[in-house]
Design an enzyme around this catalytic site. Sequence first.
Site, short mmCIF file in Angstrom:
data_model
loop_
_atom_site.label_atom_id
_atom_site.label_comp_id
_atom_site.label_asym_id
_atom_site.label_seq_id
_atom_site.Cartn_x
_atom_site.Cartn_y
_atom_site.Cartn_z
CD GLN A 123 -33.93 14.57 45.09
OE1 GLN A 123 -32.89 15.22 45.00
NE2 GLN A 123 -33.92 13.30 45.48
CG HIS A 187 -28.73 14.60 44.04
ND1 HIS A 187 -27.63 13.77 44.10
CD2 HIS A 187 -29.76 13.91 44.61
CE1 HIS A 187 -27.99 12.62 44.67
NE2 HIS A 187 -29.29 12.69 44.99
CE1 TYR A 293 -15.40 19.50 54.82
CE2 TYR A 293 -15.14 21.05 53.02
CZ TYR A 293 -15.04 20.76 54.36
OH TYR A 293 -14.57 21.71 55.24
CE1 TYR A 304 -29.86 5.78 47.60
CE2 TYR A 304 -29.33 6.60 45.41
CZ TYR A 304 -29.62 6.84 46.74
OH TYR A 304 -29.65 8.13 47.21
#
Length: 411
Positions: A123, A187, A293, A304
């Site tokens: 990513q 990420h 958060y 997963y």
Amino acid sequence: MKIILSTLLIGTMLVSACSQSDNDQNTPDPETPETGPPVETNPANTNYTPAFSGQTRIGSIKTTTTISAKPIATSLTSPWGITSLPDGRLLITEKRGNMRIVSQTGTVGSPITGIPTVNSEGQGGLLGLTLDPQFATNRMIYWVFAENASGGTLTAVAKGKLSANESTIENATVIYRANPAANSTLHYGGRILFDATGNLLVSTGERSIIETRPLAQSTSAALGKIVRITTNGTAASGNPAFSGANALPELYSIGHRNIQGIALHPLTGDLWQSEHGPRGGDEINLVKPGKNYGWPTITYGIEYAGQPIGGGLTQQNGLEQPTYYWDPSISPSGMTFYKGNRVPEWENNLFIGTLNGMHIVRLAIDKNNKVVGEERLLAGENQRFRDVTQGKDGALYAITDAGSLYKIDRE
């Protein structure tokens, strides 16, 4: 190809009351749109109960204005970030390490040189970008990228000046690194924008692996955070003070998984973000400085492989609830608020590109910051929409992993 969105919607969309004081008794409240069944019809991955009504699977809304949506360029290579130049052309990053300028008619320019080496595995790559508010005079660009480092890779922020002939970035300099590095290519977060004070807000990810996941809760690590820094990369003044030994002064909010979208509300100036959950639990958050958060302590998703994360908690005192979440996942990515009169019913609505979802989400948000309607746009295009921005002409422009640039505007 042209897509027409013209389904009838009964009711009135959100209207702006910005011209009058909140104390003015004659100011009408924004109205809630008439909604149909939720757009999501697939079963959820979990049986978790939302914390409040409307936190997920809100009713559907439909655009009444006739809209044209078509690709104007198809030759980009894994574009990741997009922003508008002052003259209306579009500056786009490509994951492998290129920046290109694309005209509003779709002419794709040559790669801009001078960009530091990126790690584009997984990513990683050349990620989000933003222009200096004074770009018209100083030509400065700021961007996020995955950088090789001792111990693996990390999310880094760089800046440089676009040359007068637009062929190269001059004096490219890395100004910030989100430490620690990790042996992961996942990420990175990667979005960046300027706030109203002229400082930079940057999203980072917690790098996915089990070893670094808890660092989203650590105030001495920059992983899984939004950081607020100056254009020189130092902590901006006025940042919240977090507790904990060696708490980083650049932290703005903590407890995030992988933020791939950030945007400022055009009326309130509030910071909003989109965040990838695990299996389910993708989130939209209204971000307040100094708040936590929750990831990975609380989440509306699961591993997963199917097992609960941590204690299987979705709520805990001191941890913020998402304004809205999706289960199953849609993988929300880059996003923007719509401002203008090209499509009046879209005023102040939030538009979010999705990857697994393969559509653009439109969310109507009321004055109490609650999501009151959801629409899926361009769902028939079979595209992973990586980022979306509003152009100088008022149209929306969206890029896809397959290399297309879409223009979305009233017909």
